[in-house]
Design an enzyme around this catalytic site. Structure first.
Site, PDB file in Angstrom:
ATOM      1  N   ASP A  97      -1.121   2.229 -23.414  1.00  0.00           N
ATOM      2  CA  ASP A  97      -1.452   0.908 -22.964  1.00  0.00           C
ATOM      3  C   ASP A  97      -1.669   0.215 -24.441  1.00  0.00           C
ATOM      4  O   ASP A  97      -2.035  -0.891 -24.650  1.00  0.00           O
ATOM      5  CB  ASP A  97      -2.706   0.906 -22.064  1.00  0.00           C
ATOM      6  CG  ASP A  97      -3.824   1.553 -22.937  1.00  0.00           C
ATOM      7  OD1 ASP A  97      -3.667   2.320 -23.856  1.00  0.00           O
ATOM      8  OD2 ASP A  97      -4.929   1.284 -22.321  1.00  0.00           O
ATOM      9  N   SER A  98      -1.500   0.961 -25.413  1.00  0.00           N
ATOM     10  CA  SER A  98      -1.715   0.179 -27.019  1.00  0.00           C
ATOM     11  C   SER A  98      -0.583  -0.760 -26.673  1.00  0.00           C
ATOM     12  O   SER A  98      -0.347  -1.610 -27.795  1.00  0.00           O
ATOM     13  CB  SER A  98      -1.365   1.434 -27.912  1.00  0.00           C
ATOM     14  OG  SER A  98      -0.280   2.018 -27.885  1.00  0.00           O
ATOM     15  N   ASP A 111       0.079   5.760 -19.545  1.00  0.00           N
ATOM     16  CA  ASP A 111      -0.892   5.360 -19.500  1.00  0.00           C
ATOM     17  C   ASP A 111      -1.473   4.438 -18.208  1.00  0.00           C
ATOM     18  O   ASP A 111      -0.818   3.368 -17.803  1.00  0.00           O
ATOM     19  CB  ASP A 111      -1.357   4.308 -20.663  1.00  0.00           C
ATOM     20  CG  ASP A 111      -2.337   5.159 -21.706  1.00  0.00           C
ATOM     21  OD1 ASP A 111      -2.796   6.192 -21.349  1.00  0.00           O
ATOM     22  OD2 ASP A 111      -2.273   4.749 -22.949  1.00  0.00           O
ATOM     23  N   LYS A 168      -1.799   8.997 -17.657  1.00  0.00           N
ATOM     24  CA  LYS A 168      -2.965   9.461 -18.456  1.00  0.00           C
ATOM     25  C   LYS A 168      -4.142   8.522 -18.032  1.00  0.00           C
ATOM     26  O   LYS A 168      -3.854   7.310 -17.858  1.00  0.00           O
ATOM     27  CB  LYS A 168      -2.748   9.234 -20.061  1.00  0.00           C
ATOM     28  CG  LYS A 168      -3.715   9.660 -20.744  1.00  0.00           C
ATOM     29  CD  LYS A 168      -3.475   9.863 -22.476  1.00  0.00           C
ATOM     30  CE  LYS A 168      -3.341   8.538 -23.147  1.00  0.00           C
ATOM     31  NZ  LYS A 168      -4.355   7.460 -23.414  1.00  0.00           N
ATOM     32  N   GLU A 197      -8.199   7.228 -19.094  1.00  0.00           N
ATOM     33  CA  GLU A 197      -9.339   7.378 -20.092  1.00  0.00           C
ATOM     34  C   GLU A 197     -10.651   7.711 -19.598  1.00  0.00           C
ATOM     35  O   GLU A 197     -11.090   7.448 -18.402  1.00  0.00           O
ATOM     36  CB  GLU A 197      -9.693   6.282 -20.876  1.00  0.00           C
ATOM     37  CG  GLU A 197      -8.668   5.754 -21.817  1.00  0.00           C
ATOM     38  CD  GLU A 197      -8.793   4.599 -22.616  1.00  0.00           C
ATOM     39  OE1 GLU A 197      -9.803   4.009 -22.860  1.00  0.00           O
ATOM     40  OE2 GLU A 197      -7.573   4.291 -23.324  1.00  0.00           O
ATOM     41  N   GLU A 244      -9.294  11.481 -29.305  1.00  0.00           N
ATOM     42  CA  GLU A 244      -9.177  10.360 -30.310  1.00  0.00           C
ATOM     43  C   GLU A 244     -10.413   9.969 -30.912  1.00  0.00           C
ATOM     44  O   GLU A 244     -11.323   9.842 -30.309  1.00  0.00           O
ATOM     45  CB  GLU A 244      -8.687   9.190 -29.422  1.00  0.00           C
ATOM     46  CG  GLU A 244      -8.512   7.859 -30.324  1.00  0.00           C
ATOM     47  CD  GLU A 244      -7.704   6.858 -29.785  1.00  0.00           C
ATOM     48  OE1 GLU A 244      -7.108   6.939 -28.672  1.00  0.00           O
ATOM     49  OE2 GLU A 244      -7.264   5.507 -30.552  1.00  0.00           O
TER      50      GLU A 244
HETATM   51  N1  LIG Z   1      -1.276   0.160 -33.204  1.00  0.00           N
HETATM   52  C1  LIG Z   1      -2.168   0.537 -32.582  1.00  0.00           C
HETATM   53  N2  LIG Z   1      -2.604   2.156 -32.825  1.00  0.00           N
HETATM   54  C2  LIG Z   1      -3.733   2.611 -32.159  1.00  0.00           C
HETATM   55  O1  LIG Z   1      -3.902   3.875 -32.603  1.00  0.00           O
HETATM   56  C3  LIG Z   1      -4.246   2.110 -31.162  1.00  0.00           C
HETATM   57  C4  LIG Z   1      -3.919   0.746 -30.866  1.00  0.00           C
HETATM   58  N3  LIG Z   1      -2.788   0.223 -31.514  1.00  0.00           N
HETATM   59  N4  LIG Z   1      -4.403   0.121 -29.663  1.00  0.00           N
HETATM   60  C5  LIG Z   1      -5.315   0.851 -28.984  1.00  0.00           C
HETATM   61  C6  LIG Z   1      -6.136   1.692 -29.614  1.00  0.00           C
HETATM   62  C7  LIG Z   1      -7.043   1.167 -30.496  1.00  0.00           C
HETATM   63  N5  LIG Z   1      -7.302   1.907 -31.456  1.00  0.00           N
HETATM   64  C8  LIG Z   1      -7.797   1.904 -32.858  1.00  0.00           C
HETATM   65  C9  LIG Z   1      -8.182   0.662 -33.537  1.00  0.00           C
HETATM   66  C10 LIG Z   1      -8.658   0.322 -34.287  1.00  0.00           C
HETATM   67  C11 LIG Z   1      -9.346   1.733 -35.003  1.00  0.00           C
HETATM   68  C12 LIG Z   1      -9.958   1.437 -36.325  1.00  0.00           C
HETATM   69  O2  LIG Z   1      -9.726   0.618 -37.104  1.00  0.00           O
HETATM   70  N6  LIG Z   1     -10.952   2.466 -36.666  1.00  0.00           N
HETATM   71  C13 LIG Z   1     -11.426   2.530 -38.012  1.00  0.00           C
HETATM   72  C14 LIG Z   1     -12.872   3.401 -37.917  1.00  0.00           C
HETATM   73  C15 LIG Z   1     -13.882   3.374 -38.731  1.00  0.00           C
HETATM   74  C16 LIG Z   1     -14.908   4.617 -38.802  1.00  0.00           C
HETATM   75  O3  LIG Z   1     -15.233   4.870 -37.887  1.00  0.00           O
HETATM   76  O4  LIG Z   1     -15.491   4.754 -39.806  1.00  0.00           O
HETATM   77  C17 LIG Z   1     -10.673   3.081 -39.046  1.00  0.00           C
HETATM   78  O5  LIG Z   1     -10.965   2.336 -40.289  1.00  0.00           O
HETATM   79  O6  LIG Z   1     -10.122   4.007 -38.902  1.00  0.00           O
HETATM   80  C18 LIG Z   1      -9.144   3.227 -34.355  1.00  0.00           C
HETATM   81  C19 LIG Z   1      -8.463   3.063 -33.313  1.00  0.00           C
HETATM   82  C20 LIG Z   1      -6.428   3.334 -31.192  1.00  0.00           C
HETATM   83  N7  LIG Z   1      -5.221   2.628 -30.537  1.00  0.00           N
HETATM   84  C1  LIG Z   2      -3.116   6.233 -28.961  1.00  0.00           C
HETATM   85  C2  LIG Z   2      -2.539   6.804 -27.458  1.00  0.00           C
HETATM   86  C3  LIG Z   2      -3.082   8.318 -27.249  1.00  0.00           C
HETATM   87  C4  LIG Z   2      -2.788   5.982 -26.381  1.00  0.00           C
HETATM   88  O1  LIG Z   2      -3.604   5.915 -25.625  1.00  0.00           O
HETATM   89  C5  LIG Z   2      -2.016   4.732 -26.403  1.00  0.00           C
HETATM   90  O2  LIG Z   2      -1.121   4.663 -27.223  1.00  0.00           O
HETATM   91  O3  LIG Z   2      -2.358   3.845 -25.746  1.00  0.00           O
HETATM   92 MG   LIG Z   3      -3.781   4.436 -24.377  1.00  0.00          MG
END
Ligand SMILES: Nc1nc(=O)c2c([nH]1)NC[C@@H]1CN(c3ccc(C(=O)N[C@@H](CCC(=O)O)C(=O)O)cc3)CN21
Ligand SMILES: CC(C)C(=O)C(=O)O
Ligand SMILES: [Mg+2]
Length: 289
Positions: free
Chosen positions: A67-68, A106, A136, A138, A205
C-alpha cells in the site's frame, strides 16, 4: 464486478503454454525456517506494475504489492487513503507480470480492521480478482483472531509489526519503534500472537535491531525485515526506494541505483532535441518508399 476468470494462478498466463518455472508456494516460504534456522533468506521487493514485476520476478521469492503505492505511485501523503480498488488493480497487474515469485497484496487501511468477516470479504476479493497467493495486514495481537479466521478459510496471511504506517495517526510519525522496554515487549508479544494465529511470515518494520533479533528468535515463522536487522529471516524494500527513484527515503533504504537522475537526464536530452528539431531523425520517420 470484474472477476478475471482467464487467470491461471499458478503461472499468471492467460494461456498456459509450457510453464518455465512453477510459482513458489506460501508453504514453501513458511518452511524456509526450520527449528529457528533459515538457511536461505527470503527475498522480497515491492512491485506495483506488470513490467516492474517482470523485471524483479526471477530474483525474488515474494513480490509485495504494497500500500506504499499510495505515496510512491499516487502521490498521496500517507497509505491511509489507499483503497481496495487500487490494491486489486495493481495486484492483478503484478500477477500478470510474474510467474516465479509468490505475490502478496497489502490489505489497505479500513478494509480489514472492523471484523474477521470484513477482512475475509476484502481478502477473498483480492485473491479472486488478482490471483495473488496471500494478503498482508498490519497489527499484532489485535489482529490475531483475524489472521486465524482467514488462514482457517484458505487465505494465507503475512503479518506486519513495529512501524505500521497505516497507524501513523496513532503513532504520530514514522520513527523507529522498540526504544522503550514496554514498546519492545509489545512488539515481541504482537509477533508471537500473529505466529500462533498462523501467519506464514511477519514483516518487522522500523524496529531497533536488538528487538528485531529478539522477534526473529521468538517466533517460528520467518521474519521479513525492513529497517530491522540482517538477522531477520528475509528482507523487503520498496523497489522505487532501492532504485533511487523516490525523493525522500528513510535511513533503512540502501540505494542500489540512481534511476531518478537517469530519467530526468533522458527527459532533458529529449526536450533539447525537440526544441532543436533534431528529434525525430531520419531513423524515426516514415519515408514514401
Ligand atoms: N517509498 C516508501 N518507502 C517506504 O518504506 C514506505 C513508504 N513509501 N510508504 C509507507 C511506509 C512509510 N514508511 C516510512 C516513511 C518514513 C520513514 C522515516 O523517515 N523514518 C525516519 C525515522 C527517524 C527515527 O526513528 O529516528 C528515518 O529517518 O529513517 C520511515 C518509514 C515506510 N513505508
Ligand atoms: C514496506 C512494505 C513492508 C509495505 O508494507 C509496503 O510497501 O506497503
Ligand atoms: Mg504496506
Amino acid at each position: 464486478m470484474s472477476t478475471t476468470f482467464q487467470l491461471d494462478t499458478a503461472t499468471s498466463r492467460a494461456n498456459p503454454t509450457p510453464a518455465p518455472m512453477k510459482r513458489l508456494t506460501i508453504p514453501a516460504i513458511r518452511q524456509r525456517k526450520v527449528d529457528g534456522v533459515t538457511a536461505q533468506p527470503v527475498v522480497m521487493l515491492t512491485a506495483y506494475t506488470a513490467r516492474q514485476a517482470q523485471l524483479l520476478d526471477a530474483h525474488c521469492d515474494l513480490l509485495l504489492v504494497g500500500d506504499s503505492l499510495g505515496q510512491v505511485i499516487y502521490g498521496l501523503p500517507s497509505s491511509v487513503p489507499v483503497t481496495l480498488d487500487m490494491m486489486a488493480a495493481h495486484g492483478a497487474a503484478v500477477v500478470r507480470g510474474s510467474y516465479h515469485a509468490a505475490v502478496v497484496v497489502d490489505m489497505p487501511f479500513g478494509a480489514y480492521e472492523a471484523s474477521p468477516q470484513q477482512a475475509f470479504e476484502s481478502a477473498a476479493r483480492l485473491l479472486k480478482e488478482t490471483g495473488c497467493a496471500a494478503v498482508k495486514l498490519e497489527g499484532g495481537a489485535a489482529m490475531a483472531e483475524t489472521v486465524a479466521f482467514l488462514t482457517a478459510r484458505g487465505i494465507p496471511v503475512m503479518g506486519h509489526v513495529g512501524l505500521t504506517p497505516q497507524a501513523v495517526n496513532v503513532l504520530g510519525g514514522y520513527n523507529a519503534r522498540g526504544r522503550s522496554e514496554a514498546e519492545a515487549a509489545k512488539i515481541v508479544a504482537d509477533a508471537q500472537a500473529l505466529d500462533e494465529a498462523g501467519a506464514f511470515a511477519v514483516v518487522v518494520e522500523g524496529v531497533v535491531e536488538p528487538i528485531a533479533i529478539a522477534v526473529t528468535k521468538a517466533i517460528k515463522c520467518p521474519t521479513i525485515g525492513i529497517g530491522a536487522s540482517a538477522q531477520c529471516d528475509g528482507q523487503v524494500l520498496v523497489t522505487e526506494d532501492m532504485l533511487g527513484m523516490f525523493e525522500r527515503v528513510p535511513r533503512f533504504v540502501k540505494r542500489y541505483e540512481a534511476i531518478a537522475e537517469t530519467i530526468s537526464g533522458a527527459a532533458e536530452r529529449y526536450a533539447a532535441e525537440v526544441r532543436a528539431r533534431t528529434f525525430p531523425g531520419v531513423e524515426q520517420t516514415y519515408q514514401p518508399k
